[in-house]
Scaffold this motif. Structure first.
Motif, PDB file in Angstrom:
ATOM      1  N   SER A   1      -9.093  43.651  56.693  1.00 28.62           N
ATOM      2  CA  SER A   1      -8.082  43.358  57.711  1.00 28.62           C
ATOM      3  C   SER A   1      -7.932  44.493  58.719  1.00 28.62           C
ATOM      4  O   SER A   1      -7.167  44.374  59.673  1.00 28.62           O
ATOM      5  CB  SER A   1      -6.724  43.083  57.049  1.00 28.62           C
TER       6      SER A   1
ATOM      7  N   ILE B   1      -6.604  47.417  58.184  1.00 28.85           N
ATOM      8  CA  ILE B   1      -5.310  48.065  57.993  1.00 28.85           C
ATOM      9  C   ILE B   1      -5.490  49.368  57.225  1.00 28.85           C
ATOM     10  O   ILE B   1      -6.241  49.425  56.244  1.00 28.85           O
ATOM     11  CB  ILE B   1      -4.342  47.137  57.234  1.00 28.85           C
TER      12      ILE B   1
ATOM     13  N   GLU C   1       3.805  40.042  50.923  1.00 30.15           N
ATOM     14  CA  GLU C   1       3.997  41.171  51.842  1.00 30.15           C
ATOM     15  C   GLU C   1       3.833  42.460  51.068  1.00 30.15           C
ATOM     16  O   GLU C   1       4.355  42.588  49.967  1.00 30.15           O
ATOM     17  CB  GLU C   1       5.385  41.101  52.473  1.00 30.15           C
TER      18      GLU C   1
ATOM     19  N   ASN D   1       5.548  50.795  56.471  1.00 31.95           N
ATOM     20  CA  ASN D   1       4.803  49.806  57.247  1.00 31.95           C
ATOM     21  C   ASN D   1       4.584  48.576  56.378  1.00 31.95           C
ATOM     22  O   ASN D   1       4.124  48.701  55.228  1.00 31.95           O
ATOM     23  CB  ASN D   1       3.446  50.366  57.694  1.00 31.95           C
ATOM     24  N   SER D   2       4.932  47.405  56.893  1.00 28.65           N
ATOM     25  CA  SER D   2       4.812  46.166  56.123  1.00 28.65           C
ATOM     26  C   SER D   2       3.762  45.248  56.736  1.00 28.65           C
ATOM     27  O   SER D   2       3.651  45.148  57.967  1.00 28.65           O
ATOM     28  CB  SER D   2       6.160  45.440  56.062  1.00 28.65           C
ATOM     29  N   TYR D   3       3.011  44.583  55.868  1.00 29.91           N
ATOM     30  CA  TYR D   3       1.957  43.671  56.306  1.00 29.91           C
ATOM     31  C   TYR D   3       2.016  42.412  55.453  1.00 29.91           C
ATOM     32  O   TYR D   3       2.178  42.483  54.233  1.00 29.91           O
ATOM     33  CB  TYR D   3       0.584  44.324  56.160  1.00 29.91           C
ATOM     34  N   LYS D   4       1.874  41.262  56.113  1.00 30.86           N
ATOM     35  CA  LYS D   4       1.912  39.986  55.411  1.00 30.86           C
ATOM     36  C   LYS D   4       0.511  39.375  55.323  1.00 30.86           C
ATOM     37  O   LYS D   4      -0.264  39.445  56.277  1.00 30.86           O
ATOM     38  CB  LYS D   4       2.866  39.025  56.109  1.00 30.86           C
TER      39      LYS D   4
ATOM     40  N   ALA E   1      -4.896  38.082  56.713  1.00 33.12           N
ATOM     41  CA  ALA E   1      -3.640  38.488  57.316  1.00 33.12           C
ATOM     42  C   ALA E   1      -2.886  37.267  57.801  1.00 33.12           C
ATOM     43  O   ALA E   1      -3.481  36.334  58.368  1.00 33.12           O
ATOM     44  CB  ALA E   1      -3.897  39.454  58.479  1.00 33.12           C
TER      45      ALA E   1
END
Length: 302
Positions: free
Chosen positions: A227, A229, A274, A281-284, A300
Motif C-alpha cells: 500500500s 505506507i 483500521e 497515524n491511522s489507515y483503513k 487500502a
C-alpha cells in the motif's frame, strides 16, 4: 380487555409520557457512560453485558426513549446528540486509570464520534415516529432493521459458544415488537415497519451470509508494504467491522517495512479494519476471500 388497556397505558407513558428535561438527559448520559465503562472493565468480552461497550445495539433503546419523549424535532435532535456527546467519551475516561492502554483508549472514540454526529439528524427525523403515519413506520424501520442485523450477526457465535451474547440476541429481536406496538396505534406504520424489517433480515441472511461460507485464518505480511505506507513503531488494530466472524490482530514487526497480521473471516464475507501506529497515524483497509486466486485480498479502503 383490561390487560390491553393496561399495556397501552404503560406504552403511552414510556413512549411519550416521560420527563426528558436537560437534567434528566445529563444524568442518563453520566449513568450509562459509567455503567458501560464498568462493563468493559469487569465483564468478559463474550458476555452480553460487555456488548454495550463495543457495539451500538444497546444504545438504540435510550436514544428512542429520548427522541419520542421530546415535544419538538429540534429538541429531540439536540438532546439525543448531547446524550451521546457526554456518555461516549465518559466510557473511555472512566477506564483510563485501570486499562493498560491508558489514554490510548481514546483511539477507539472516532467510531463513536461519527455515530454521535449522526444522532443529530437521526433524532430530528426520528421524532416523526410520533406522528403514527405510514412514513413513521418507514423511519422506525431503520432502527428495527439495524437491530435485526445485529441480532442475526450474533446467532452463529451463540450456537458455537452458548450462551455467549444470548441476552443481546433476545434484546435485539424482543425490542422490535415492543417498538412497533408501543410506538404505534395504527396498522399502517406497524405494517410498514414489519415488512421492511423482515425484508431487511432476509436480505442480510442472503447477501451477508452470516451463517455460511467456510472459515479462514491466514497471516499477511505484505499489505502494508504494497500500500506504500510507512508505519512508525509498532501498530495496533484500533477498529474493525463488516460481516460476522471477521477479525484482525497484529502479530509482530518483522523489519522496518514488514508487519505480520493475523486475519480471520469467512468466504463470501467483506470486512474492514483500521490500524494506528505510534505517531497516531491511522489507515483503513478492507479484505475478502478471492475465489479466483484462492487467497485473502487486502487493500487500502477508499
Amino acid at each position: 380487555m383490561y390487560y390491553n388497556e393496561l399495556m397501552r397505558k404503560i406504552f403511552n407513558k414510556i413512549f411519550g409520557g416521560l420527563n426528558m428535561s436537560w437534567p434528566v438527559i445529563l444524568i442518563m448520559a453520566v449513568a450509562l457512560g459509567v455503567w458501560t465503562a464498568l462493563m468493559a472493565l469487569f465483564v468478559p468480552e463474550t458476555n452480553s453485558l460487555h456488548d454495550i461497550a463495543v457495539t451500538p445495539e444497546w444504545w438504540v433503546l435510550p436514544a428512542i426513549l429520548i427522541i419520542v419523549n421530546c415535544k419538538k424535532p429540534i429538541e429531540a435532535a439536540l438532546k439525543v446528540f448531547v446524550f451521546f456527546l457526554v456518555s461516549q467519551p465518559l466510557v473511555y475516561l472512566v477506564q483510563v486509570p485501570f486499562n493498560s492502554m491508558g489514554w490510548g483508549l481514546f483511539g477507539y472514540y472516532p467510531y463513536w464520534f461519527y455515530f454521535t454526529l449522526a444522532t443529530f439528524p437521526g433524532g430530528f427525523i426520528g421524532w416523526y415516529v410520533k406522528k403514527d403515519k405510514w412514513y413513521s413506520g418507514v423511519i422506525l424501520s431503520v432502527m428495527t432493521a439495524f437491530l435485526a442485523w445485529m441480532g442475526i450477526g450474533l446467532i452463529k457465535q451463540l450456537i458455537e459458544s452458548f450462551p455467549n451474547h444470548l441476552l443481546t440476541i433476545i434484546y435485539c429481536f424482543g425490542i422490535i415488537p415492543v417498538f412497533i406496538f408501543g410506538l404505534f396505534k395504527k396498522w399502517q406504520p406497524r405494517l410498514a415497519t414489519t415488512i421492511i424489517t423482515v425484508a431487511a433480515a432476509i436480505a442480510i441472511i442472503v447477501f451477508a451470509k452470516p451463517f455460511g461460507g467456510d472459515e479462514y485464518e491466514t497471516y499477511n505480511t505484505s499489505f502494508v508494504r504494497e500500500s506504500g505506507i510507512t508505519l512508525v513503531g509498532q501498530p495496533e488494530v484500533t477498529a474493525w467491522g463488516g460481516s460476522a466472524d471477521g477479525g484482525v490482530e497484529f502479530v509482530q514487526k518483522l523489519d522496518d517495512e514488514t508487519y505480520s497480521f493475523k486475519i480471520v473471516g469467512r468466504r463470501g464475507g467483506e470486512y474492514w479494519f483500521e490500524i494506528t501506529d505510534e505517531a497516531d497515524n491511522s489507515y483503513k483497509f478492507e479484505y475478502r476471500y478471492d475465489d479466483d486466486s484462492q487467497s485473502v485480498v487486502v487493500k487500502a479502503k477508499q
